[in-house]
Write a protein that holds these residues in place. Structure first.
Motif, mmCIF file in Angstrom:
data_model
loop_
_atom_site.group_PDB
_atom_site.id
_atom_site.type_symbol
_atom_site.label_atom_id
_atom_site.label_comp_id
_atom_site.label_asym_id
_atom_site.label_seq_id
_atom_site.Cartn_x
_atom_site.Cartn_y
_atom_site.Cartn_z
ATOM 1 N N GLN A 231 0.811 -1.218 0.000
ATOM 2 C CA GLN A 231 0.000 0.000 0.000
ATOM 3 C C GLN A 231 0.845 1.269 0.000
ATOM 4 O O GLN A 231 0.305 2.378 -0.052
ATOM 5 N N GLY A 232 2.161 1.105 0.072
ATOM 6 C CA GLY A 232 3.042 2.265 -0.041
ATOM 7 C C GLY A 232 3.497 2.876 1.258
ATOM 8 O O GLY A 232 4.134 3.934 1.267
ATOM 9 N N TYR A 233 3.199 2.240 2.385
ATOM 10 C CA TYR A 233 3.615 2.785 3.674
ATOM 11 C C TYR A 233 5.118 2.589 3.900
ATOM 12 O O TYR A 233 5.695 1.576 3.500
ATOM 13 N N THR A 234 5.739 3.565 4.538
ATOM 14 C CA THR A 234 7.151 3.449 4.894
ATOM 15 C C THR A 234 7.284 2.560 6.135
ATOM 16 O O THR A 234 6.297 2.228 6.799
ATOM 17 N N MET A 235 8.536 2.215 6.467
ATOM 18 C CA MET A 235 8.762 1.376 7.654
ATOM 19 C C MET A 235 8.268 2.073 8.915
ATOM 20 O O MET A 235 7.661 1.439 9.780
ATOM 21 N N THR A 236 8.510 3.371 9.014
ATOM 22 C CA THR A 236 8.051 4.113 10.195
ATOM 23 C C THR A 236 6.533 4.117 10.276
ATOM 24 O O THR A 236 5.949 3.909 11.363
ATOM 25 N N GLU A 237 5.872 4.323 9.152
ATOM 26 C CA GLU A 237 4.412 4.329 9.120
ATOM 27 C C GLU A 237 3.841 2.953 9.436
ATOM 28 O O GLU A 237 2.825 2.832 10.129
#
Length: 251
Positions: free
Chosen positions: A204-210
């Motif tokens: 879904q395109g989320y970063t590792m932090t997100e």
């Protein structure tokens, strides 16, 4: 010297011509066209009796600068014109090994199987590694493949080969070793629920932090999940992991 005839071997000679109902072909083509409208992949329908393509979807990336009509007209000559010489012998070996494998499967089960393999094509003087997935579309009563559906996409590997035979709904699959000309049985890796969640959120395109925030985990924990995913799928990065998981239907 190899010719296009080498792709149409006795192991799959279509002999029962009176069983071939060409009135159904338009329905197959319409279905393939509908599929092609919804995917970035390229779709082919192969006719093993007439030894040509019945349908080729428009996809500039995988047609090597040709139109679908030109690919259909060239037929299997496409593989000699647009595949590097070092990969042509590989394609012929895959063809032989694939049909030999099929001959050992009960005819009633052959539609459940598909073969997957990687090879290079030449597009605008650049080599592109593509993946083919090939599955029977219509069989004769003696189990010979009359029509086959081929789905072409960009490969998530780095070299040609990666020859695998899969059965729909099964976690078992078979890998072909070209050095010894033998299939060996393997089992697909399984992902934990945490690994699946990390991969799904990555898609879904989320970063590792997100991802860490959404899963209420520490970033280092998400990093460990990703590393385990890479190890299980034998990939180098998250893009390859997403492609591998999608191709193997692990999500």
């Amino acid at each position: 010297m190899n010719t296009t005839d080498d792709f149409f071997i006795p192991d799959n000679e279509v002999r029962l011509a009176d069983e071939l109902d060409y009135s159904r072909v338009d329905e197959y083509i319409r279905t393939a066209e509908a599929f092609a409208h919804t995917t970035y992949q390229s779709i082919y329908i192969i006719d093993y009796f007439k030894q040509n393509f019945l349908y080729v979807s428009p996809n500039p990336m995988f047609l090597c600068g040709l139109s679908p009509e030109e690919v259909m007209e060239s037929g299997y000559r496409f593989y000699f014109d647009c595949v590097p010489e070092e990969d042509r012998g590989l394609l012929l070996e895959i063809n032989r090994a694939g049909f030999a494998f099929y001959s050992e499967i009960a005819p009633a089960e052959r539609r459940d199987y598909y073969i997957s393999y990687d090879f290079h094509i030449i597009n605008d003087n650049h080599k592109i590694l593509v993946n083919h997935k090939l599955t029977p579309l219509a069989l004769t009563s003696d189990g010979r493949v009359w029509l086959a559906l081929c789905v072409v996409s960009a490969s998530n590997h780095t070299c040609a080969g990666q020859i695998e035979m899969h059965k729909a709904g099964s976690t078992d699959y078979w890998v072909y070793n070209t050095a010894v000309r033998r299939w060996s049985k393997k089992t697909m890796p399984t992902l934990s629920e945490g690994e699946k969640s990390v991969l799904a959120l990555s898609i879904q395109g989320y970063t590792m932090t997100e991802i860490a925030d959404r899963m209420c985990l520490a970033p280092d924990t998400v990093k460990k999940y990703r590393q385990r995913i890479f190890e299980k799928l034998d990939v180098r990065n998250i893009s390859e992991a997403i492609a591998a998981a999608s191709n193997s239907r692990l999500l």
